[in-house]
Design an enzyme around this catalytic site. Structure first.
Site, PDB file in Angstrom:
ATOM      1  N   TRP A 130       0.861  -1.188   0.000  1.00  0.00           N
ATOM      2  CA  TRP A 130       0.000   0.000   0.000  1.00  0.00           C
ATOM      3  C   TRP A 130       0.900   1.242   0.000  1.00  0.00           C
ATOM      4  O   TRP A 130       1.880   1.305   0.751  1.00  0.00           O
ATOM      5  CB  TRP A 130      -0.895  -0.033   1.250  1.00  0.00           C
ATOM      6  CG  TRP A 130      -1.777   1.171   1.423  1.00  0.00           C
ATOM      7  CD1 TRP A 130      -2.516   1.795   0.455  1.00  0.00           C
ATOM      8  CD2 TRP A 130      -2.004   1.898   2.638  1.00  0.00           C
ATOM      9  NE1 TRP A 130      -3.202   2.858   1.000  1.00  0.00           N
ATOM     10  CE2 TRP A 130      -2.906   2.946   2.334  1.00  0.00           C
ATOM     11  CE3 TRP A 130      -1.537   1.761   3.944  1.00  0.00           C
ATOM     12  CZ2 TRP A 130      -3.340   3.851   3.300  1.00  0.00           C
ATOM     13  CZ3 TRP A 130      -1.977   2.664   4.895  1.00  0.00           C
ATOM     14  CH2 TRP A 130      -2.872   3.691   4.577  1.00  0.00           C
ATOM     15  N   ASP A 211      -1.070  -6.299   9.114  1.00  0.00           N
ATOM     16  CA  ASP A 211      -2.017  -5.219   8.820  1.00  0.00           C
ATOM     17  C   ASP A 211      -3.265  -5.821   8.173  1.00  0.00           C
ATOM     18  O   ASP A 211      -3.191  -6.430   7.108  1.00  0.00           O
ATOM     19  CB  ASP A 211      -1.358  -4.199   7.872  1.00  0.00           C
ATOM     20  CG  ASP A 211      -2.266  -2.993   7.636  1.00  0.00           C
ATOM     21  OD1 ASP A 211      -3.244  -2.817   8.383  1.00  0.00           O
ATOM     22  OD2 ASP A 211      -1.992  -2.223   6.689  1.00  0.00           O
ATOM     23  N   LYS A 246     -13.478  -0.388   5.914  1.00  0.00           N
ATOM     24  CA  LYS A 246     -14.095  -1.063   4.768  1.00  0.00           C
ATOM     25  C   LYS A 246     -15.179  -2.035   5.204  1.00  0.00           C
ATOM     26  O   LYS A 246     -16.260  -2.046   4.637  1.00  0.00           O
ATOM     27  CB  LYS A 246     -13.028  -1.813   3.964  1.00  0.00           C
ATOM     28  CG  LYS A 246     -11.647  -1.193   3.988  1.00  0.00           C
ATOM     29  CD  LYS A 246     -11.460  -0.093   2.978  1.00  0.00           C
ATOM     30  CE  LYS A 246     -10.160   0.635   3.269  1.00  0.00           C
ATOM     31  NZ  LYS A 246      -9.693   1.470   2.208  1.00  0.00           N
TER      32      LYS A 246
HETATM   33  C1  LMR Z   1      -6.682   2.568  -0.736  1.00  0.00           C
HETATM   34  O1  LMR Z   1      -5.622   1.945  -0.776  1.00  0.00           O
HETATM   35  O2  LMR Z   1      -7.260   2.973  -1.742  1.00  0.00           O
HETATM   36  C2  LMR Z   1      -7.334   2.820   0.583  1.00  0.00           C
HETATM   37  O3  LMR Z   1      -6.657   2.169   1.594  1.00  0.00           O
HETATM   38  C3  LMR Z   1      -7.527   4.269   0.848  1.00  0.00           C
HETATM   39  C4  LMR Z   1      -6.244   4.975   1.200  1.00  0.00           C
HETATM   40  O4  LMR Z   1      -6.216   5.632   2.251  1.00  0.00           O
HETATM   41  O5  LMR Z   1      -5.274   4.900   0.446  1.00  0.00           O
END
Ligand code: LMR
Length: 396
Positions: A130, A211, A246
């Site tokens: 992420w 996570d 979510k």
């Molecule tokens: C995403 O990856 O789109 C979500 O987790 C929202 C974010 O805060 O990035």
């Protein structure tokens, strides 16, 4: 003074919200931010959430502070959800769960705890991960690196390479693992792989930081934490970041939790005190509204059942849409097999398109996605899937 400041770059994910809003094409499709959408493209408030909010309005009689760790009902219920009712570690009081402002808050607080426990320690995150993970881990006295995770040629997890990277870590290092619905790839480890991983972590004395931001959106509420319960049995210590954004649809309420499992009750108690110290320095105490809703839902049988049914609906829609989009793109071109999308989980998958192709999708078709080619499958529905598949086939 402020002339010294440079412009901070627009967030590659959150920046898509305003770009999409400014587009007037009626056929536009938003596959950007990880937010659930129903078949009509809406992100409605869950019925269980509405009911819990009404209860809160009626019964709440003070706005004084909760204890520093947050609402005890929320913390207890999230801990049960994660570790199960028969957890030995919980029974031995070696687990503490503390409410945080969202899953991001949990990652930040967890990272600072890891840095305090072992300053300068190595922590590896998946490649790719992420976008915000490394930024949240930064300034926590950790040495951040990565382990190979996703192979974009085969669309599979590079499990052997991942294990090799972990095995090469010095003892008493950390590894950040995503529980289920890997962001951004959608490629998850199997339970058998988690079992192998647990043995490897134990052998090399590597502590996992797990996570979990999409719990319940892969296979089921128990299935989606089976690996965590395994880790809690196999390993003496771990840290978990959890998000309710979510799976409860509470994005803007910022509801999350950090849990720590210590080797002994005493160690866990000390870790808890450090978590509270970190939180005090970052934001003092967490917000109450969202966590009270989640606590009420999880501790009220009728609301819990309603939430589970709504979660099942979301999960089944995502998994169904995965199968449909894979078939729709495959039906329109022979160059590449997109069948892998159907075998992945959660909101995200990589389409494997170039930045140039992604920009064409945006400029010519008003289809918005992150420039890594990550799509949010929840943005697709029966009304736009053909338009989307035609567009992908056109740019391929
Ligand atoms: C995403 O990856 O789109 C979500 O987790 C929202 C974010 O805060 O990035």
């Amino acid at each position: 003074m402020f002339e010294t400041l440079e412009r901070f770059p627009v967030d590659p994910i959150l920046g898509l919200i305003s770009a999409y809003a400014a587009d007037h094409n009626p056929r536009k499709i938003d596959l950007g931010v990880g937010v659930y959408k129903d078949e009509q493209g809406r992100t409605p408030i869950l019925a269980a959430v509405k009911a819990a909010e009404r209860i809160r309005l009626e019964v709440e009689d003070t706005k004084t502070y909760y204890p520093q760790a947050g609402n005890p009902v929320f913390n207890r219920e999230v801990q049960r959800l994660l570790f199960g009712d028969d957890s030995k570690a919980c029974a031995e009081q070696r687990v503490h769960t503390v409410q945080t402002p969202g899953g991001s808050g949990a990652v930040k607080v967890g990272a600072m705890l890891l840095g305090l426990a072992r300053p300068g320690a190595k922590i590896l995150v998946s490649d790719p991960t992420w976008i915000n993970h490394k930024a949240l881990l930064a300034n926590s006295d950790l040495d951040i690196g990565s382990y190979p995770y996703y192979d974009s040629a085969s669309n599979r997890v590079r499990f052997d390479d991942m294990k090799a990277a972990i095995a090469a870590l010095p003892p008493r290092s950390y590894v950040l693992l995503q529980g289920c619905c890997h962001n951004p790839s959608g490629a998850d480890l199997t339970l058998a792989q988690w079992r192998e991983l647990a043995a490897l972590l134990r052998q090399h004395e590597v502590v996992p930081f797990v996570d979990i931001a999409y719990h319940g959106l892969a296979i089921g509420v128990d299935e989606d934490v089976a690996y965590l319960r395994l880790l809690a049995v196999e390993l003496p210590e771990l840290v978990v970041a959890y998000s309710c954004s979510k799976n409860f649809g509470l994005y803007r309420e910022r509801v999350g939790a950090v849990s720590v499992v210590g080797a002994t009750r005493d160690i866990a108690d000390n870790a808890l005190s450090q978590i509270l110290g970190v939180a005090r320095r970052l934001y003092s105490v967490p917000p109450a509204h969202g966590q009270t809703i989640v606590g009420t839902i999880l501790s009220t049988p009728q609301l819990r059942a309603s939430w589970l049914a709504e979660l099942t609906e979301m999960r089944e829609r995502l998994n169904g849409m995965r199968r449909e989009v894979a078939a729709a793109i495959n039906a329109r071109q022979q160059q590449r097999d997109f069948g892998f999308i159907a075998g992945q989980y959660g909101m995200f998958s990589f389409l494997g398109l170039s930045v140039e192709q992604i920009r064409r999708l945006r400029n010519e078709f008003s289809i918005y996605m992150v420039e890594t080619s990550r799509i949010n499958v929840a943005g697709l529905n029966p009304g736009n899937i053909d338009y989307f598949a035609d567009a992908v086939a056109a740019v391929l």
